[in-house]
Enzyme design. Structure first.
Site, PDB file in Angstrom:
ATOM      1  CG  ASP A 106      -7.218  -7.327   6.945  1.00 21.55           C
ATOM      2  OD1 ASP A 106      -6.239  -7.137   7.693  1.00 21.55           O
ATOM      3  OD2 ASP A 106      -7.484  -6.582   5.979  1.00 21.55           O
ATOM      4  NE  ARG A 119       5.451  -6.297  13.807  1.00 25.14           N
ATOM      5  CZ  ARG A 119       5.892  -7.529  13.560  1.00 25.14           C
ATOM      6  NH1 ARG A 119       7.081  -7.897  13.958  1.00 25.14           N
ATOM      7  NH2 ARG A 119       5.151  -8.372  12.878  1.00 25.14           N
ATOM      8  N   GLY A 171       0.642 -19.937  18.647  1.00 26.70           N
ATOM      9  CA  GLY A 171      -0.330 -20.767  19.359  1.00 26.70           C
ATOM     10  C   GLY A 171      -0.379 -20.472  20.857  1.00 26.70           C
ATOM     11  NE  ARG A 224       0.054  -8.574   2.398  1.00 28.10           N
ATOM     12  CZ  ARG A 224      -0.445  -8.260   3.590  1.00 28.10           C
ATOM     13  NH1 ARG A 224      -1.500  -8.871   4.054  1.00 28.10           N
ATOM     14  NH2 ARG A 224       0.130  -7.340   4.334  1.00 28.10           N
ATOM     15  CG  HIS A 263      -6.983  -3.091  10.087  1.00 26.42           C
ATOM     16  ND1 HIS A 263      -5.701  -2.608  10.136  1.00 26.42           N
ATOM     17  CD2 HIS A 263      -6.943  -4.154   9.254  1.00 26.42           C
ATOM     18  CE1 HIS A 263      -4.919  -3.352   9.372  1.00 26.42           C
ATOM     19  NE2 HIS A 263      -5.637  -4.304   8.829  1.00 26.42           N
ATOM     20  CG  ASN A 320       0.396 -15.759  12.304  1.00 23.30           C
ATOM     21  OD1 ASN A 320       0.858 -16.895  12.336  1.00 23.30           O
ATOM     22  ND2 ASN A 320       0.714 -14.891  11.366  1.00 23.30           N
ATOM     23  CE  LYS A 367      -6.933  -3.680   5.445  1.00 27.65           C
ATOM     24  NZ  LYS A 367      -5.679  -4.289   5.361  1.00 27.65           N
ATOM     25  CB  SER A 372      -0.558  -3.587   7.968  1.00 23.19           C
ATOM     26  OG  SER A 372      -1.720  -2.863   7.660  1.00 23.19           O
ATOM     27  CB  ALA A 373       2.724  -7.073   8.582  1.00 20.15           C
ATOM     28  CB  CYS A 374       0.913  -6.228  14.009  1.00 24.67           C
ATOM     29  SG  CYS A 374       2.094  -4.931  13.641  1.00 24.67           S
ATOM     30  NE  ARG A 382      -2.290  -1.337   3.549  1.00 25.70           N
ATOM     31  CZ  ARG A 382      -1.713  -0.563   4.467  1.00 25.70           C
ATOM     32  NH1 ARG A 382      -1.790   0.751   4.363  1.00 25.70           N
ATOM     33  NH2 ARG A 382      -1.088  -1.079   5.500  1.00 25.70           N
ATOM     34  CE1 TYR A 440       0.504  -5.989  -1.985  1.00 24.71           C
ATOM     35  CE2 TYR A 440      -0.649  -4.028  -1.202  1.00 24.71           C
ATOM     36  CZ  TYR A 440      -0.132  -5.287  -0.978  1.00 24.71           C
ATOM     37  OH  TYR A 440      -0.275  -5.861   0.267  1.00 24.71           O
ATOM     38  N   GLY A 441      -2.452  -5.528  -4.397  1.00 20.64           N
ATOM     39  CA  GLY A 441      -3.670  -5.872  -3.655  1.00 20.64           C
ATOM     40  C   GLY A 441      -4.375  -4.744  -2.932  1.00 20.64           C
ATOM     41  N   GLY A 442      -3.739  -4.264  -1.863  1.00 17.49           N
ATOM     42  CA  GLY A 442      -4.404  -3.269  -1.020  1.00 17.49           C
ATOM     43  C   GLY A 442      -4.758  -1.988  -1.752  1.00 17.49           C
TER      44      GLY A 442
HETATM   45  P1  GTP Z   1      -2.155  -7.751   7.437  1.00 16.71           P
HETATM   46  O1  GTP Z   1      -2.666  -8.799   6.516  1.00 16.71           O
HETATM   47  O2  GTP Z   1      -1.102  -6.886   6.829  1.00 16.71           O
HETATM   48  O3  GTP Z   1      -3.239  -6.915   8.042  1.00 16.71           O
HETATM   49  O4  GTP Z   1      -1.325  -8.523   8.601  1.00 16.71           O
HETATM   50  P2  GTP Z   1      -1.768  -9.382   9.868  1.00 16.71           P
HETATM   51  O5  GTP Z   1      -2.084  -8.464  11.017  1.00 16.71           O
HETATM   52  O6  GTP Z   1      -2.799 -10.373   9.504  1.00 16.71           O
HETATM   53  O7  GTP Z   1      -0.394 -10.128  10.276  1.00 16.71           O
HETATM   54  P3  GTP Z   1       0.020 -11.667  10.144  1.00 16.71           P
HETATM   55  O8  GTP Z   1      -0.790 -12.560  11.030  1.00 16.71           O
HETATM   56  O9  GTP Z   1       0.089 -12.025   8.717  1.00 16.71           O
HETATM   57  O10 GTP Z   1       1.489 -11.626  10.756  1.00 16.71           O
HETATM   58  C1  GTP Z   1       2.492 -10.812  10.222  1.00 16.71           C
HETATM   59  C2  GTP Z   1       3.854 -11.206  10.730  1.00 16.71           C
HETATM   60  O11 GTP Z   1       3.884 -11.231  12.152  1.00 16.71           O
HETATM   61  C3  GTP Z   1       4.273 -12.604  10.265  1.00 16.71           C
HETATM   62  O12 GTP Z   1       5.601 -12.562   9.850  1.00 16.71           O
HETATM   63  C4  GTP Z   1       4.130 -13.443  11.500  1.00 16.71           C
HETATM   64  O13 GTP Z   1       5.017 -14.517  11.503  1.00 16.71           O
HETATM   65  C5  GTP Z   1       4.391 -12.464  12.631  1.00 16.71           C
HETATM   66  N1  GTP Z   1       3.645 -12.843  13.869  1.00 16.71           N
HETATM   67  C6  GTP Z   1       2.318 -13.106  13.953  1.00 16.71           C
HETATM   68  N2  GTP Z   1       1.973 -13.478  15.211  1.00 16.71           N
HETATM   69  C7  GTP Z   1       3.110 -13.434  15.944  1.00 16.71           C
HETATM   70  C8  GTP Z   1       3.418 -13.701  17.322  1.00 16.71           C
HETATM   71  O14 GTP Z   1       2.561 -14.047  18.139  1.00 16.71           O
HETATM   72  N3  GTP Z   1       4.713 -13.533  17.703  1.00 16.71           N
HETATM   73  C9  GTP Z   1       5.685 -13.146  16.820  1.00 16.71           C
HETATM   74  N4  GTP Z   1       6.927 -13.004  17.281  1.00 16.71           N
HETATM   75  N5  GTP Z   1       5.449 -12.894  15.517  1.00 16.71           N
HETATM   76  C10 GTP Z   1       4.181 -13.027  15.076  1.00 16.71           C
HETATM   77  C1  SPV Z   2      -2.833  -4.553   5.325  1.00 15.99           C
HETATM   78  O1  SPV Z   2      -1.861  -3.941   4.882  1.00 15.99           O
HETATM   79  O2  SPV Z   2      -3.365  -4.259   6.419  1.00 15.99           O
HETATM   80  C2  SPV Z   2      -3.376  -5.701   4.584  1.00 15.99           C
HETATM   81  C3  SPV Z   2      -2.915  -5.924   3.238  1.00 15.99           C
HETATM   82  O3  SPV Z   2      -4.251  -6.403   5.064  1.00 15.99           O
HETATM   83  S1  SPV Z   2      -3.584  -4.783   2.121  1.00 15.99           S
HETATM   84  O4  SPV Z   2      -4.724  -5.422   1.458  1.00 15.99           O
HETATM   85  O5  SPV Z   2      -2.546  -4.492   1.179  1.00 15.99           O
HETATM   86  O6  SPV Z   2      -4.037  -3.605   2.809  1.00 15.99           O
HETATM   87 MN    MN Z   3      -4.754  -5.723   7.166  1.00 15.55          MN
END
Ligand code: GTP
Ligand code: SPV
Ligand code: MN
Length: 588
Positions: free
Chosen positions: A277, A402, A497, A371, A226, A254, A206, A248-250, A69, A197-199
């Site tokens: 999401d 984070r 987990g 992705r 979100h 998972n 989004k 995002s990516a936090c 994004r 790109y996706g987002g």
């Molecule tokens: P978006 O799709 O961008 O919104 O991301 P998201 O919030 O769904 O994040 P996602 O679950 O894809 O995790 C992103 C990164 O964080 C990955 O590299 C995971 O391995 C890492 N991660 C997720 N959960 C944990 C956790 O509990 N501990 C640690 N250390 N890393 C984690």
């Molecule tokens: C994010 O960045 O929070 C995502 C991926 O979930 S995107 O669709 O690119 O926004």
């Molecule tokens: Mn997201």
């Protein structure tokens, strides 16, 4: 496909603007999608992967300058600049329309205009909303067909209504300088140009489900957030639902698909995924807050996904999935990404399509924001309530980020209003999900900083109003941080987990079954109340370290919050100022 006059007249306008050779309506049929997949493979837009190992799966590579994004090129085009607020880029709508239409003009020449009718949420749900996206990209069509519900059924539900969101996407030529992702909340209109790109281009995600929908939610009395949504089943078979907002990516995907640790599983604990999401939440007839996932698939981060960290996500990607910017293993035509396993392919192509040897290269093979687009129905733990048009009742809302330091593993807010404060002061280290520096701490209220389609001060006010409406039926609000680092820079908490151990405490707090320690920021668990059974290399002392609330650090944090709040001026609710004063006092 439809007689809806508002739809037909807008499409005439679009046709005249972008001048395609052909117009194709996406009807949602498998035959049509299959024909498009074939066509995309012929042109090289997608690569068909090993049908035996990854049936129905494809690989796509974006342009190298188009991998995430672009927040700096994302605009809220409200009539008044002040309505976009200080955290959004704003452009005058008249100026924006003119500029975007100039870029779009004639851009489909020689190509096809795909018209995608889509529903965000189960088709026909009272909580669902409809959009129509016009695009010149088959990749977008095929992703939208996974991420949303598309086709004739959507138009049938729409009927003659003018209540739908317009979306125009033009790939044009992927020039960064002319890339724009523009939202016109007052017109239910989204225009995205010069990106693939996706987002930036899956406009249901989004752009609609957060930026436009947050604005609609404020006006109509509901919330677009979100957030992931998950259900926690206990050994008695009762399921409690929580939603969680992490930037995002936090860790949303998972957490949403978590498998409880050994010991819990045997007892019968289970986690069900409703969404990973986005959550749309509304007060239900019984007064509680109900959530639906407006999406139908997962657009998940590939790197870090493996059989240990998130087996359910990995299994979800084993059929009918589109991979973007991952490694292609040329030996067996499958895919790979960092930490998928310890065996990177030697004979491979990296995300840019260059020859790459995973054993010898010192470069990453997959883009950090590569992705997968996987159908939700592939997920082994998809909730039986996934298609429930009424949504699921939410017991707890979790905020999280984070943070290497300062923020404890988990704490509970004192009440709803204090919880809104906790959400508003969220901060997190930036990730590869957006272009720009990675690892810089920034404030990201409710993980909505890049996604709130209006003035964030008004957004906070809306949260307080929702709390008033929900009263004693409001979900309890918590904050988590899985990412505390030790002196050597390693994560202290095992995460993944094992986050179930924290979810368990949260649910017990909601049920009033466990005590807690009051601190300057809220209620923190007593160390003995987080179950550490079965954890190796993690002691009660480690836990105490990450449950600690350091007054001096929080006093400093309060200064940062005060600074951050300044930009909202009069539109910052007084209640947040009061909350901040209380925090400051508590930290003295
Ligand atoms: P978006 O799709 O961008 O919104 O991301 P998201 O919030 O769904 O994040 P996602 O679950 O894809 O995790 C992103 C990164 O964080 C990955 O590299 C995971 O391995 C890492 N991660 C997720 N959960 C944990 C956790 O509990 N501990 C640690 N250390 N890393 C984690
Ligand atoms: C994010 O960045 O929070 C995502 C991926 O979930 S995107 O669709 O690119 O926004
Ligand atoms: Mn997201």
């Amino acid at each position: 496909m439809t007689n809806n006059k508002t739809v037909l007249s807008w499409l005439e306008e679009m046709k005249a603007l972008v001048t395609p050779d052909e117009v194709v309506w996406i009807d949602g049929s498998e035959e049509q999608l299959e024909a498009l997949r074939k066509q995309a493979c012929e042109t090289g837009e997608m690569i068909k992967l090993n049908e035996e190992k990854l049936p129905g799966c494809y690989l796509h590579r974006t342009a190298v300058n188009d991998v995430a994004r672009v927040e700096g090129r994302t605009f809220i085009c409200s009539q008044k600049e002040e309505d976009a607020g200080p955290t959004n880029h704003w452009m005058d709508p008249q100026k924006a329309y003119k500029m975007l239409f100039d870029i779009a003009r004639g851009s489909y020449k020689g190509r096809t205009m795909y018209v995608i009718p889509y529903s965000m949420g189960p088709i026909g749900s009272p909580l669902a909303k409809i959009g129509i996206e016009v695009t010149d990209s088959i990749y977008v069509v095929l992703n939208m067909a996974i991420m949303t519900r598309v086709g004739q059924a959507v138009l049938d539900v729409l009927g003659d209504s003018s209540d739908w969101v317009k979306g125009l996407h033009c790939k044009v030529n992927i020039e960064e300088e002319n890339r724009y992702i523009c939202h016109f909340p007052e017109d239910n209109y989204i225009i995205s140009v010069n990106s693939g790109y996706g987002g930036n281009v899956l406009l249901g995600k989004k752009c609609f489900a957060l930026r436009i929908a947050s604005f609609l939610g404020k006006n109509e009395g509901w919330m677009a957030e979100h957030m992931l949504i998950l259900g926690i089943e206990n050994p008695q078979g009762e399921v409690k639902y929580v939603s969680a907002a992490f930037p995002s990516a936090c860790g949303k995907t998972n957490l949403a698909m978590l498998i409880p640790p050994e010991g819990y599983r045997e007892k019968g604990y289970k986690v069900w995924t409703v969404g990973d999401d986005i959550a749309w939440m509304r007060q239900g007839p019984d007064g509680r807050l109900y959530a639906i996932n407006p999406e139908a698939g997962f657009f998940g981060v590939a790197p870090g996904t493996n059989m240990k960290s998130n087996p359910n996500a990995l299994i979800s990607t084993q059929k009918g999935t589109i991979f973007t910017n991952v490694v292609q293993n040329l030996d067996d035509n499958t895919v790979w990404w960092e930490s998928l396993d310890k065996n990177p392919p030697e004979h491979a192509m990296n995300w840019k399509g260059e020859p790459w040897n995973g054993k010898t290269s010192d470069q990453k093979g997959a883009h950090p924001n590569s992705r997968f687009t996987a159908p939700a129905k592939n997920c082994p733990c998809i909730s039986p309530e996934f298609e429930n048009t009424a949504g699921v009742p939410i017991s707890a809302i979790i905020f999280g980020g984070r943070r290497a330091q300062t923020t404890p593993l988990v704490y509970q807010s004192k009440d709803w209003n204090n919880g809104v404060f906790v959400g508003s002061i969220m901060a997190s280290e930036t990730t590869a999900a957006a272009t720009g520096a990675v690892g810089v701490v920034r404030r990201d209220p409710m993980a909505m900083l890049p996604f709130c389609g209006y003035h964030m001060g008004d957004y906070f006010k809306h949260w307080f109003e929702m709390g008033e409406k929900l009263g004693d039926k409001a979900p309890k609000i918590f904050n988590t941080n899985w990412f505390r680092l030790d002196d050597e820079g390693h994560f202290i908490w095992p995460g993944f987990g094992d986050n179930f151990r924290v979810l368990e405490w949260i649910i017990r707090r909601c049920e009033g079954k466990v005590d807690a320690v009051e601190t300057p920021i809220g209620f923190v668990p007593k160390a003995e109340d987080i179950n550490l059974e079965g954890l190796e290399d993690f002691t009660v002392e480690d836990l105490q370290k990450i449950l600690d609330v350091d007054k001096a650090a929080w006093a400093k944090e309060a200064e940062g919050i005060e600074e951050f709040y300044k930009q909202f001026g009069d539109r910052l609710p007084q209640e947040l100022r009061n909350q901040l004063e209380t925090l400051k006092k508590n930290c003295q």
